[in-house]
Design a protein around this motif. Structure first.
Motif, PDB file in Angstrom:
ATOM      1  N   ASP A   1      13.712   0.711 -13.133  1.00 10.85           N
ATOM      2  CA  ASP A   1      12.791   1.775 -12.845  1.00 10.85           C
ATOM      3  C   ASP A   1      12.034   2.530 -14.130  1.00 10.85           C
ATOM      4  O   ASP A   1      10.701   2.329 -14.428  1.00 10.85           O
TER       5      ASP A   1
ATOM      6  N   TYR B   1       2.057  10.115 -16.448  1.00 11.89           N
ATOM      7  CA  TYR B   1       0.405   9.574 -15.979  1.00 11.89           C
ATOM      8  C   TYR B   1      -0.519  10.269 -16.867  1.00 11.89           C
ATOM      9  O   TYR B   1      -1.581  10.247 -16.926  1.00 11.89           O
TER      10      TYR B   1
ATOM     11  N   LEU C   1      10.918  -8.178  -4.452  1.00  8.60           N
ATOM     12  CA  LEU C   1       9.594  -8.865  -3.931  1.00  8.60           C
ATOM     13  C   LEU C   1       8.829  -9.343  -5.002  1.00  8.60           C
ATOM     14  O   LEU C   1       8.063 -10.350  -4.992  1.00  8.60           O
ATOM     15  N   HIS C   2       8.808  -9.009  -6.212  1.00 12.13           N
ATOM     16  CA  HIS C   2       7.783  -9.550  -7.258  1.00 12.13           C
ATOM     17  C   HIS C   2       7.751 -10.852  -7.437  1.00 12.13           C
ATOM     18  O   HIS C   2       6.608 -11.523  -7.514  1.00 12.13           O
TER      19      HIS C   2
ATOM     20  N   ARG D   1       0.829  -0.098 -18.346  1.00 11.87           N
ATOM     21  CA  ARG D   1      -0.602   0.752 -18.356  1.00 11.87           C
ATOM     22  C   ARG D   1      -0.584   1.188 -19.715  1.00 11.87           C
ATOM     23  O   ARG D   1      -1.527   1.863 -20.301  1.00 11.87           O
TER      24      ARG D   1
ATOM     25  N   LYS E   1       5.670  -3.472 -13.089  1.00  4.27           N
ATOM     26  CA  LYS E   1       6.961  -3.443 -13.721  1.00  4.27           C
ATOM     27  C   LYS E   1       8.067  -3.166 -12.878  1.00  4.27           C
ATOM     28  O   LYS E   1       7.683  -2.260 -11.677  1.00  4.27           O
TER      29      LYS E   1
ATOM     30  N   PRO F   1       8.202  -3.444  -3.756  1.00  8.54           N
ATOM     31  CA  PRO F   1       9.665  -3.339  -4.448  1.00  8.54           C
ATOM     32  C   PRO F   1       9.968  -4.440  -5.319  1.00  8.54           C
ATOM     33  O   PRO F   1       9.770  -5.571  -5.145  1.00  8.54           O
TER      34      PRO F   1
ATOM     35  N   ARG G   1      14.340   2.149  -3.935  1.00  9.77           N
ATOM     36  CA  ARG G   1      14.878   2.237  -5.469  1.00  9.77           C
ATOM     37  C   ARG G   1      16.152   2.361  -5.551  1.00  9.77           C
ATOM     38  O   ARG G   1      16.999   2.307  -6.738  1.00  9.77           O
TER      39      ARG G   1
ATOM     40  N   LEU H   1       0.813  -1.278   0.191  1.00  9.55           N
ATOM     41  CA  LEU H   1      -0.007   0.092   0.006  1.00  9.55           C
ATOM     42  C   LEU H   1       0.889   1.241  -0.047  1.00  9.55           C
ATOM     43  O   LEU H   1       0.757   2.047   0.914  1.00  9.55           O
ATOM     44  N   GLY H   2       1.680   1.253  -0.974  1.00 11.83           N
ATOM     45  CA  GLY H   2       2.590   2.574  -1.184  1.00 11.83           C
ATOM     46  C   GLY H   2       2.138   3.698  -1.997  1.00 11.83           C
ATOM     47  O   GLY H   2       0.868   3.619  -2.397  1.00 11.83           O
TER      48      GLY H   2
ATOM     49  N   ILE I   1       2.476  -4.566  -5.948  1.00 15.18           N
ATOM     50  CA  ILE I   1       3.030  -3.332  -6.222  1.00 15.18           C
ATOM     51  C   ILE I   1       3.970  -2.948  -5.064  1.00 15.18           C
ATOM     52  O   ILE I   1       3.994  -2.000  -4.269  1.00 15.18           O
TER      53      ILE I   1
ATOM     54  N   SER J   1      -0.466  -6.187   3.398  1.00 14.62           N
ATOM     55  CA  SER J   1       0.264  -5.186   3.844  1.00 14.62           C
ATOM     56  C   SER J   1       0.898  -5.494   5.156  1.00 14.62           C
ATOM     57  O   SER J   1       0.458  -6.312   5.763  1.00 14.62           O
ATOM     58  N   GLY J   2       2.215  -4.808   5.244  1.00 14.28           N
ATOM     59  CA  GLY J   2       3.208  -5.210   6.378  1.00 14.28           C
ATOM     60  C   GLY J   2       2.824  -4.120   7.430  1.00 14.28           C
ATOM     61  O   GLY J   2       3.345  -3.886   8.304  1.00 14.28           O
ATOM     62  N   THR J   3       1.866  -2.898   7.126  1.00 13.94           N
ATOM     63  CA  THR J   3       1.747  -1.904   7.944  1.00 13.94           C
ATOM     64  C   THR J   3       0.404  -1.681   8.531  1.00 13.94           C
ATOM     65  O   THR J   3      -0.471  -1.225   7.728  1.00 13.94           O
TER      66      THR J   3
ATOM     67  N   TYR K   1       2.064 -10.225   4.965  1.00 10.39           N
ATOM     68  CA  TYR K   1       3.142 -10.921   4.345  1.00 10.39           C
ATOM     69  C   TYR K   1       3.310 -12.321   4.775  1.00 10.39           C
ATOM     70  O   TYR K   1       3.816 -13.037   4.158  1.00 10.39           O
TER      71      TYR K   1
ATOM     72  N   LYS L   1      -1.540   1.585   7.929  1.00 10.83           N
ATOM     73  CA  LYS L   1      -2.305   1.554   6.478  1.00 10.83           C
ATOM     74  C   LYS L   1      -3.509   0.800   6.299  1.00 10.83           C
ATOM     75  O   LYS L   1      -4.634   1.250   5.560  1.00 10.83           O
TER      76      LYS L   1
HETATM   77  P1  NDP Z   1       6.596   2.622  -2.559  1.00 11.29           P
HETATM   78  O1  NDP Z   1       7.723   2.743  -1.648  1.00 11.29           O
HETATM   79  O2  NDP Z   1       5.874   3.996  -2.552  1.00 11.29           O
HETATM   80  O3  NDP Z   1       5.628   1.373  -2.108  1.00 11.29           O
HETATM   81  C1  NDP Z   1       6.005   0.153  -2.008  1.00 11.29           C
HETATM   82  C2  NDP Z   1       5.299  -0.527  -0.937  1.00 11.29           C
HETATM   83  O4  NDP Z   1       5.613  -1.979  -0.644  1.00 11.29           O
HETATM   84  C3  NDP Z   1       5.266   0.070   0.264  1.00 11.29           C
HETATM   85  O5  NDP Z   1       4.637   1.147   0.889  1.00 11.29           O
HETATM   86  C4  NDP Z   1       5.032  -1.286   1.420  1.00 11.29           C
HETATM   87  O6  NDP Z   1       3.611  -1.339   1.515  1.00 11.29           O
HETATM   88  C5  NDP Z   1       5.340  -2.531   0.559  1.00 11.29           C
HETATM   89  N1  NDP Z   1       6.857  -3.195   0.896  1.00 11.29           N
HETATM   90  C6  NDP Z   1       6.809  -4.257   1.318  1.00 11.29           C
HETATM   91  N2  NDP Z   1       8.058  -4.620   1.449  1.00 11.29           N
HETATM   92  C7  NDP Z   1       8.759  -3.726   1.473  1.00 11.29           C
HETATM   93  C8  NDP Z   1      10.120  -2.980   1.611  1.00 11.29           C
HETATM   94  N3  NDP Z   1      10.969  -4.052   2.168  1.00 11.29           N
HETATM   95  N4  NDP Z   1      10.497  -1.937   1.675  1.00 11.29           N
HETATM   96  C9  NDP Z   1       9.652  -1.174   1.171  1.00 11.29           C
HETATM   97  N5  NDP Z   1       8.182  -1.333   0.733  1.00 11.29           N
HETATM   98  C10 NDP Z   1       7.948  -2.731   1.104  1.00 11.29           C
HETATM   99  O7  NDP Z   1       6.732   2.123  -4.030  1.00 11.29           O
HETATM  100  P2  NDP Z   1       6.085   2.534  -5.307  1.00 11.29           P
HETATM  101  O8  NDP Z   1       4.847   2.146  -4.863  1.00 11.29           O
HETATM  102  O9  NDP Z   1       6.604   3.498  -5.951  1.00 11.29           O
HETATM  103  O10 NDP Z   1       6.534   1.225  -6.184  1.00 11.29           O
HETATM  104  C11 NDP Z   1       6.015  -0.232  -6.222  1.00 11.29           C
HETATM  105  C12 NDP Z   1       6.202  -0.978  -7.354  1.00 11.29           C
HETATM  106  O11 NDP Z   1       5.415  -0.214  -8.359  1.00 11.29           O
HETATM  107  C13 NDP Z   1       7.729  -0.843  -7.951  1.00 11.29           C
HETATM  108  O12 NDP Z   1       7.912  -2.107  -8.575  1.00 11.29           O
HETATM  109  C14 NDP Z   1       7.585   0.259  -9.184  1.00 11.29           C
HETATM  110  O13 NDP Z   1       8.492  -0.161 -10.317  1.00 11.29           O
HETATM  111  C15 NDP Z   1       6.226  -0.054  -9.595  1.00 11.29           C
HETATM  112  N6  NDP Z   1       5.671   1.349 -10.136  1.00 11.29           N
HETATM  113  C16 NDP Z   1       5.097   1.391 -11.321  1.00 11.29           C
HETATM  114  C17 NDP Z   1       4.497   2.687 -12.122  1.00 11.29           C
HETATM  115  C18 NDP Z   1       3.687   2.395 -13.095  1.00 11.29           C
HETATM  116  O14 NDP Z   1       3.522   3.549 -13.544  1.00 11.29           O
HETATM  117  N7  NDP Z   1       3.411   1.191 -13.665  1.00 11.29           N
HETATM  118  C19 NDP Z   1       4.769   3.840 -11.199  1.00 11.29           C
HETATM  119  C20 NDP Z   1       5.023   3.841  -9.928  1.00 11.29           C
HETATM  120  C21 NDP Z   1       5.993   2.324  -9.321  1.00 11.29           C
HETATM  121  P3  NDP Z   1       2.964  -1.791   2.924  1.00 11.29           P
HETATM  122  O15 NDP Z   1       3.433  -0.985   4.033  1.00 11.29           O
HETATM  123  O16 NDP Z   1       1.491  -1.711   2.877  1.00 11.29           O
HETATM  124  O17 NDP Z   1       3.589  -3.204   3.417  1.00 11.29           O
END
Ligand code: NDP
Length: 367
Positions: A215, A298, A115-116, A162, A134, A112, A202, A45-46, A110, A69-71, A92, A74
């Protein structure tokens, strides 16, 4: 009042459904205007997860019903904001239990990049369709594992490309395929932005698997492929680093790369975390050209050809994407530009070749 049989018929259900207990059948499905709706849980939920969730409010075919989510804080916010029930919330550690939840069809990963792969494979093993952001994985070997796992589980694997559903992009691709630019022999892709916070994932090799290329550079790779309509046969690449503190070992700051295609077309591209105002595609053919700037942001996307501007209404990309992905998963629709695991894998093969070329200083052939 509608009878059960008429209702089920209107809802497009088969006689198989008629043999199931009525309440069970309805509980396991969701409908809007007689169309099945894809019930999605978002994992992570980032920043981008939040964007997708908001965009899904206006989706006709996809609905946010769960979170992973891990939070915990959120999760509480999302439960209230999107009306998500407790029983559809996971973390998780326990999300494999999603297999026992008939109210979730797909999980959108969605998190990092690193983790995909493990998370997508767990989702597939739980019998749910996978939508993964991606880059689909860190390299082609991981990508192949994901494709195999989803195939073995009999679930879809889709990648969050997208732009493949964006109207102006599709019109340029349509014109290219129709030969309106003649023989397209040149593509130029510029993808970059200045990255901020040096502590973010990142810029952490373990979580990102690289730097700007994983990225943002991947947009130029992907764009070259859909704009030219061919797969590259060779790659050359060069890396430049101006900030060795921010961009540690394995985390690329700037990469210039070139690709060669079977037709004789070439692509020259730039991927960087060191410059803004880089979001541009240029395609040139023997009869005409297409230019897009911004090409992958976007939106609204701007596109024009030698004949003039391409006009199309701007719709939030993620809203269209989720509607189209629901149609792929639920109705077997085939998108104009693929978004499946094989498509994600093609980009990863090129990412691998780019990093190999940088390491060896040589041209890398792609089989
Ligand atoms: P964020 O850092 O904003 O969010 C990632 C979320 O992943 C965190 O908020 C957290 O959510 C969860 N998470 C789980 N484990 C970890 C960890 N070890 N460290 C950090 N976060 C963790 O990143 P983005 O949302 O910007 O990016 C996420 C993915 O989406 C990436 O792969 C990126 O490439 C992709 N992306 C794609 C876009 C597009 O246009 N298609 C645009 C932006 C990003 P929680 O607290 O809920 O666990």
């Amino acid at each position: 009042m509608e009878t059960r049989r008429i209702f089920l018929k209107r809802a497009g259900l088969s006689t198989l459904a008629l043999s199931l207990p009525f309440t069970e059948t309805l509980a396991a499905m969701d409908f809007q205007n007689d169309h099945k709706v894809l019930r999605v849980a978002i994992m992570g939920l980032g920043s981008y997860g939040s964007r997708v969730a908001d965009a899904m409010i206006n989706s006709k075919r996809a609905k946010l019903v769960g979170v992973i989510s891990g939070t915990p804080s959120k999760v509480e916010t999302w439960k209230k904001k999107y009306g998500i029930p407790d029983k559809n919330c996971y973390n998780y550690e326990n999300f494999d239990e999603i297999k026992n939840n008939p109210d979730i069809d797909a999980v959108y990963v969605i998190t990092p990049n690193a983790l995909h792969k493990p998370q997508s494979i767990r989702v597939a093993k739980a019998g749910k369709h996978v939508i993964c952001e991606k880059p689909m994985a860190l390299n082609a070997a991981e990508g192949r594992e994901m494709v195999a796992a989803c195939k073995a589980a009999g679930v879809h694997l889709l990648v969050g490309y997208r732009m493949h559903f964006e109207a102006k992009t599709q019109e340029v691709v349509r014109q290219q395929r129709a030969g309106e630019f003649g023989k397209t022999l040149f593509f130029h892709g510029l993808s970059g932005f200045i990255i901020g916070d040096p502590t973010q994932w990142r810029l952490n090799y373990e979580l990102a698997g690289g730097g700007s290329m994983m990225d943002i550079g991947i947009y130029s790779i992907n764009g070259a492929r859909y704009m030219l309509g061919e797969e590259p046969i060779w790659v050359t690449a060069q890396e430049v680093k101006t900030d060795l503190v921010k961009f540690k070992e394995g985390v690329d700051e700037t990469i210039a790369f070139q690709m060669g295609f079977p037709s004789g077309a070439v692509a020259t591209c730039l991927s960087t975390y060191a410059l803004n105002n880089l979001d541009k595609f240029f395609l040139n053919g023997t009869k005409g050209f297409a230019e897009m700037q911004p090409s992958t942001g976007y939106g609204p996307i701007k596109a024009w050809t030698n004949k003039g501007p391409i006009e199309a209404e701007h719709v939030t990309h993620q809203t269209t994407q989720m509607d189209e992905m629901a149609a792929i998963i639920l109705d077997g629709e085939k998108p104009m530009i693929p978004v499946d695991g094989e498509e994600g894998l093609k980009d990863l093969v090129i990412v691998d070749a780019i990093y190999k070329s940088i390491k060896t200083g040589e041209k890398v052939m792609i089989a």
